[in-house]
Write an enzyme that holds these catalytic residues in place. Structure first.
Site, PDB file in Angstrom:
ATOM      1  N   CYS A  79       0.834  -1.203   0.000  1.00  0.00           N
ATOM      2  CA  CYS A  79       0.000   0.000   0.000  1.00  0.00           C
ATOM      3  C   CYS A  79       0.873   1.260   0.000  1.00  0.00           C
ATOM      4  O   CYS A  79       1.524   1.565  -0.991  1.00  0.00           O
ATOM      5  CB  CYS A  79      -0.983  -0.032   1.167  1.00  0.00           C
ATOM      6  SG  CYS A  79      -2.362   1.124   0.975  1.00  0.00           S
ATOM      7  N   HIS A 115      -3.716  -5.272   0.446  1.00  0.00           N
ATOM      8  CA  HIS A 115      -3.221  -5.766   1.734  1.00  0.00           C
ATOM      9  C   HIS A 115      -3.337  -7.295   1.777  1.00  0.00           C
ATOM     10  O   HIS A 115      -4.409  -7.836   2.065  1.00  0.00           O
ATOM     11  CB  HIS A 115      -4.012  -5.154   2.894  1.00  0.00           C
ATOM     12  CG  HIS A 115      -3.738  -3.712   3.109  1.00  0.00           C
ATOM     13  ND1 HIS A 115      -2.723  -3.254   3.932  1.00  0.00           N
ATOM     14  CD2 HIS A 115      -4.319  -2.610   2.585  1.00  0.00           C
ATOM     15  CE1 HIS A 115      -2.702  -1.930   3.916  1.00  0.00           C
ATOM     16  NE2 HIS A 115      -3.661  -1.514   3.103  1.00  0.00           N
ATOM     17  N   GLU A 151      -2.219  -9.228   3.977  1.00  0.00           N
ATOM     18  CA  GLU A 151      -2.223  -9.712   5.352  1.00  0.00           C
ATOM     19  C   GLU A 151      -3.611  -9.876   5.938  1.00  0.00           C
ATOM     20  O   GLU A 151      -3.791 -10.553   6.957  1.00  0.00           O
ATOM     21  CB  GLU A 151      -1.382  -8.788   6.246  1.00  0.00           C
ATOM     22  CG  GLU A 151      -1.964  -7.395   6.474  1.00  0.00           C
ATOM     23  CD  GLU A 151      -1.579  -6.388   5.395  1.00  0.00           C
ATOM     24  OE1 GLU A 151      -1.693  -5.176   5.674  1.00  0.00           O
ATOM     25  OE2 GLU A 151      -1.173  -6.807   4.297  1.00  0.00           O
ATOM     26  N   SER A 189      -1.143 -13.823  37.424  1.00  0.00           N
ATOM     27  CA  SER A 189      -2.559 -13.462  37.410  1.00  0.00           C
ATOM     28  C   SER A 189      -3.453 -14.682  37.286  1.00  0.00           C
ATOM     29  O   SER A 189      -4.665 -14.572  37.442  1.00  0.00           O
ATOM     30  CB  SER A 189      -2.838 -12.533  36.224  1.00  0.00           C
ATOM     31  OG  SER A 189      -2.688 -13.232  35.003  1.00  0.00           O
TER      32      SER A 189
END
Length: 510
Positions: A79, A167, A169, A221
């Site tokens: 792009c 694109h 991806e 966590s």
């Protein structure tokens, strides 16, 4: 050093997706800002230039120095990257007469080009641009076109340099994976040997070199990220790892005891610390989402500072920070990407806290962390847990956080999560939770008028947290859970379901 693909970031929202697609090919890659290019050693096998919100015609647009790259390494411009490679070397880029956003189809493909090998005529691609390459430099050959854009892809004669306007991806470029494999494997010559096993071996070695015989304190966590980080560190430094699990008063129902119990069988040295009162005090009167995150982060660090002083000669703070946390909190490596929201475990430590930070998962996406965890034989009950935000229920309570609101939300959340598990829906959901809304609504219970609180249920599907879609849970399930919540949780008389996707929304409400 492991062979890698270098991605130069110009601020595109899709840059991180390029990285994910490269890694899905078992090839390591890193994102660096366009103006902070790392040293180009032999381990860098190729370079990808990302898209950008800028136009190449803007005076303030990025203008990278590619003298050490173009014509010397395999190079793919995507792009904006493709437009720059044309604009900066004698081509012409102008505003599009017909802007292309969304789906398009390649009506011309030069199958003799290695980059386009194996792609089908009419292949669907995803466009997102307001400029068009009107004229390419003399030695640029067009290798792909759409109905509206003649130069949808090109190849530079005499170089391994390519540019594509679309694109590859994103999911909607249906054969984007073929194009990226052509570039990464066939053109760059990568060996596809970056696997969970190789990551573990390389990371453990790096941690041993970085930490030596120092002691590390790590905050657990109960989730995937901190657990995998802990096992990696334990594998590297053994008993010099001291784990702390802090009860911030914002955990799920009974989570503090459950998490401590789950770690008993992992050989980790874990200490539980109840600091809930400190967090509640810090959150009194705070309603702004960013201020809540910062307040929670500050107390989190304060508690660790206090606990670290109890461990003689502790010099490091381990964290389970992963790539989406970094990307959303700060520009990647100080680059041009826009900050979405801050994460409590990103951004370093205050000067008074004399610990260095070690983050073994900082460059991994969530799905990659799970694969690493499985290679380390971590219990699937931990690896399969839904992500839970570091600030906990503090950012699922819109407005001021109080102990009573936390209690109510814990009950609602428990009903929702347990219901997903009972009905076999939990594995199909990437993340789920309940949100306490800052409104009250009229209801009727037992022929009496009520004016009580409303909650929203949220469940999404995703692979890495960068994008997400709302889950199409069965209506019957939602009706059952709504009925349970209203009947069993005093203070709630209305349940809603969030059907927004990311983007434009985020997974969490704050």
């Amino acid at each position: 050093m492991h062979e890698m693909i270098l991605i130069l970031d110009f601020g595109s929202q899709y840059t991180q997706l390029i990285a994910r697609r490269v890694r899905e090919l078992n090839v390591y890659c890193e994102i660096h800002p366009w103006n902070k290019c790392p040293e180009l050693g032999p381990h860098i096998k190729g370079v990808i230039l990302s898209g950008s919100p800028f136009s190449v015609r803007d005076e303030q647009s990025p203008k990278p120095d590619l003298s050490a790259i173009k014509g010397k390494l395999p190079l793919l411009g995507v792009c904006f990257g493709a437009q720059y490679l044309s604009h900066a070397f004698g081509g012409e880029v102008l505003p599009s007469t017909i802007r292309e956003y969304g789906r398009a189809h390649l009506n011309f493909i030069d199958h003799s080009s290695v980059l386009m090998r194996g792609m089908s005529d009419g292949s669907q691609v995803w466009m997102s641009h307001g400029d068009t390459i009107k004229k390419t430099p003399v030695n640029y050959r067009v290798i792909a076109s759409t109905e509206d854009v003649q130069v949808a892809g090109y190849q530079v004669e005499g170089e391994v340099t390519f540019g594509i306007q679309f694109h590859p991806e994103v999911y909607h470029s249906t054969e984007g994976a073929i194009l990226l494999r052509n570039f990464i494997v066939d053109i760059c010559g990568c060996h596809q040997d970056w696997t969970p096993t190789s990551f573990v071996d390389e990371t453990v070695k790096k941690l041993q070199e970085q930490i030596g015989s120092d002691k590390v304190i790590l905050g657990l966590s109960g989730g995937v990220d901190s657990s995998v980080a802990a096992v990696l560190l334990h594998k590297a430094i053994g008993s010099n790892l001291h784990c702390i699990f802090v009860d911030n008063g914002l955990l799920r129902k009974n989570e503090f005891d459950q998490v401590l119990d789950s770690y008993k069988h992992m050989g980790l040295n874990v200490k539980g610390v109840d600091a809930s009162d400190k967090f509640y005090d810090a959150l009194k009167g705070v309603t702004d989402p960013e201020l809540k995150r910062k307040a929670i982060g500050k107390i989190f660090i304060d508690v660790f500072d206090e606990e670290s002083k109890k461990v003689t000669d502790a010099k490091w703070l381990g964290q389970g920070t992963i790539y989406p946390d970094v990307i959303e909190s700060v520009s990647v490596n100080g680059g041009p990407s826009q900050t979405i929201k801050s994460h409590h475990n990103v951004g370093g430590l205050p000067d008074y806290m004399k610990l260095q930070v070690v983050e073994p998962l900082r460059l991994l996406f969530k799905d990659e962390v799970r694969r690493i965890g499985r290679s380390l034989n971590i219990d699937e009950a931990i690896l399969g847990r839904h992500p839970f935000p570091g600030p906990g229920l503090g950012i699922r309570i819109l407005g001021e956080v109080t102990a009573e609101k936390v209690r109510i939300l814990q009950e609602v959340d428990a009903i929702f999560i347990n219901g997903l598990k009972e009905d076999g829906l939990y594995p199909d959901v990437w993340q789920a939770g309940a949100i306490f809304l800052p409104i009250q609504s009229v209801g009727v219970m037992g022929d009496e008028r009520t004016y009580e609180n409303a909650v929203a249920l949220r469940a999404v599907t995703s692979t890495d947290g960068m994008t997400a879609d709302w889950c199409h849970l069965p209506y019957e399930f939602l009706a059952k859970i709504s009925n349970r919540i209203i009947n069993q949780v005093k203070g709630i008389n209305r349940v809603t379901y969030d059907i927004s996707s990311k983007p434009p929304a985020t997974i969490e409400w704050e």
